[in-house]
Scaffold this motif. Sequence first.
Motif, PDB file in Angstrom:
ATOM      1  N   ASN A   2      60.843  12.932  -0.355  1.00  0.00           N
ATOM      2  CA  ASN A   2      61.761  14.026  -1.067  1.00  0.00           C
ATOM      3  C   ASN A   2      63.211  13.473  -0.893  1.00  0.00           C
ATOM      4  O   ASN A   2      64.140  14.110  -0.682  1.00  0.00           O
ATOM      5  N   ASN A   3      63.460  12.292  -1.112  1.00  0.00           N
ATOM      6  CA  ASN A   3      64.681  11.641  -1.279  1.00  0.00           C
ATOM      7  C   ASN A   3      65.546  12.366  -2.219  1.00  0.00           C
ATOM      8  O   ASN A   3      66.880  12.479  -1.895  1.00  0.00           O
ATOM      9  N   ILE A   4      65.070  13.011  -3.132  1.00  0.00           N
ATOM     10  CA  ILE A   4      65.963  13.715  -4.270  1.00  0.00           C
ATOM     11  C   ILE A   4      66.847  14.946  -3.369  1.00  0.00           C
ATOM     12  O   ILE A   4      68.026  14.986  -3.634  1.00  0.00           O
ATOM     13  N   LYS A  18      64.675   4.363  -8.276  1.00  0.00           N
ATOM     14  CA  LYS A  18      64.096   5.484  -9.119  1.00  0.00           C
ATOM     15  C   LYS A  18      64.513   6.675  -8.661  1.00  0.00           C
ATOM     16  O   LYS A  18      64.687   7.684  -9.738  1.00  0.00           O
ATOM     17  N   SER A  19      64.443   7.243  -7.512  1.00  0.00           N
ATOM     18  CA  SER A  19      64.932   8.439  -7.209  1.00  0.00           C
ATOM     19  C   SER A  19      66.376   8.725  -7.443  1.00  0.00           C
ATOM     20  O   SER A  19      66.399   9.738  -7.940  1.00  0.00           O
ATOM     21  N   TRP A  20      67.075   7.977  -7.263  1.00  0.00           N
ATOM     22  CA  TRP A  20      68.652   7.988  -7.609  1.00  0.00           C
ATOM     23  C   TRP A  20      68.905   8.220  -9.310  1.00  0.00           C
ATOM     24  O   TRP A  20      69.490   9.008  -9.558  1.00  0.00           O
ATOM     25  N   ILE A  22      59.903  13.273 -13.381  1.00  0.00           N
ATOM     26  CA  ILE A  22      59.183  12.923 -12.317  1.00  0.00           C
ATOM     27  C   ILE A  22      59.451  11.265 -11.545  1.00  0.00           C
ATOM     28  O   ILE A  22      59.468  10.335 -12.145  1.00  0.00           O
ATOM     29  N   ASP A  23      59.854  11.736 -10.207  1.00  0.00           N
ATOM     30  CA  ASP A  23      60.274  10.415  -9.529  1.00  0.00           C
ATOM     31  C   ASP A  23      59.240   9.916  -8.763  1.00  0.00           C
ATOM     32  O   ASP A  23      58.674  10.821  -8.033  1.00  0.00           O
ATOM     33  N   SER A  24      58.806   8.811  -9.272  1.00  0.00           N
ATOM     34  CA  SER A  24      57.313   8.211  -8.669  1.00  0.00           C
ATOM     35  C   SER A  24      57.579   7.472  -7.658  1.00  0.00           C
ATOM     36  O   SER A  24      58.633   7.187  -7.270  1.00  0.00           O
ATOM     37  N   VAL A  25      56.610   7.038  -6.903  1.00  0.00           N
ATOM     38  CA  VAL A  25      56.225   6.165  -5.858  1.00  0.00           C
ATOM     39  C   VAL A  25      55.290   5.281  -6.101  1.00  0.00           C
ATOM     40  O   VAL A  25      54.442   5.234  -6.743  1.00  0.00           O
ATOM     41  N   SER A  41      56.057  12.134  -6.643  1.00  0.00           N
ATOM     42  CA  SER A  41      54.983  11.844  -6.021  1.00  0.00           C
ATOM     43  C   SER A  41      55.173  11.113  -4.701  1.00  0.00           C
ATOM     44  O   SER A  41      54.499  10.373  -4.021  1.00  0.00           O
ATOM     45  N   ASP A  42      56.567  11.322  -4.026  1.00  0.00           N
ATOM     46  CA  ASP A  42      56.819  10.772  -3.067  1.00  0.00           C
ATOM     47  C   ASP A  42      57.415  11.924  -1.970  1.00  0.00           C
ATOM     48  O   ASP A  42      58.305  12.768  -2.179  1.00  0.00           O
ATOM     49  N   SER A  43      56.616  11.887  -0.893  1.00  0.00           N
ATOM     50  CA  SER A  43      56.715  13.106   0.166  1.00  0.00           C
ATOM     51  C   SER A  43      58.009  12.749   1.135  1.00  0.00           C
ATOM     52  O   SER A  43      57.944  13.630   1.848  1.00  0.00           O
TER      53      SER A  43
HETATM   54 MG   LIG Z   1      62.085   6.924  -4.367  1.00  0.00          MG
END
Ligand SMILES: [Mg+2]
Length: 239
Positions: free
Chosen positions: A49-51, A16-18, A118-121, A45-47
């Motif tokens: 913060n992998n982005i 998702k993040s990638w 929005i990168d979700s979790v 929504s992911d703390s």
């Molecule tokens: Mg992710």
Amino acid sequence: MGKVVTIKNNKGGVGKSWITLQIAHALTLLENSNDIYNKVLILTSDSQNNILDYSGHSDTIIEKTLEDFVKTGRRNEIRLRENLYYMPLAKSNFSKPFREKLKKSIENLKTEFDFILIDSVPVLEIDQDFLELADDIVIPTYMDKATTEGIIRLMEEIDINKIRAIVPNRYIKSKKSEVMYNDLKANLDGTGILVTEPIKQSTIIHNFIEEGKTIWDSKSKDFESFQIIIYQIVEELLK
Ligand SMILES: [Mg+2]
Ligand SMILES: Nc1ncnc2c1ncn2[C@@H]1O[C@H](COP(=O)(O)OP(=O)(O)OP(=O)(O)O)[C@@H](O)[C@H]1O
């Protein structure tokens, strides 16, 4: 007015993040209807913060977060690339009043950005808000039985008319995964939902992520097949 695109799957680790970052970067390389390059903001929504890691900003000291913005209305995004911004998240628990204010705050951001991705979790409460706020939804997925069943459940839970693309990622070719992919494609035929070519589990992608680079940071032919797939998704979002 900007468009909100939520990248969603209840399964962890599907990319998702990638994928959020690759789509977001691609959009900034294209012009909007005013012949100006798209301005894109990534929220999460992911703390974790992998982005930041995936874009080469792991050393960034997080000073201002989405929470601050919702509370004060003052923005302070982190610039990841030209026209590409990120607003990190600090927490994973949110009060009802915060969630109400969040919706209004995102509406305000739409006047500033052409796209808000929005990168979700998996299964967090504010993900529900992010699904409601979404104009478009993109679903990255593994091509295995459990994850495929999971996305069928997800499609029942969310507004199916918002789903633009399903993206098999970290794909490992086998007889089973091929059958599953063909079934998924056949089942969604005629729905208007794009099922992209699978993105392989790839060492060059892995290495690039480690270096904090996106597939658009390279001119190498090695990334062309991945760029074509991400661009197909982008085309759906531009419709
Ligand atoms: Mg992710
Ligand atoms: N196509 C790919 N080839 C190789 N590695 C990949 C590929 N896609 C993603 N990865 C790697 O797989 C891992 C999971 O990807 P990512 O963090 O984007 O998934 P996620 O769905 O956001 O996970 P989470 O649910 O934990 O937030 C990361 O280490 C990422 O670098």
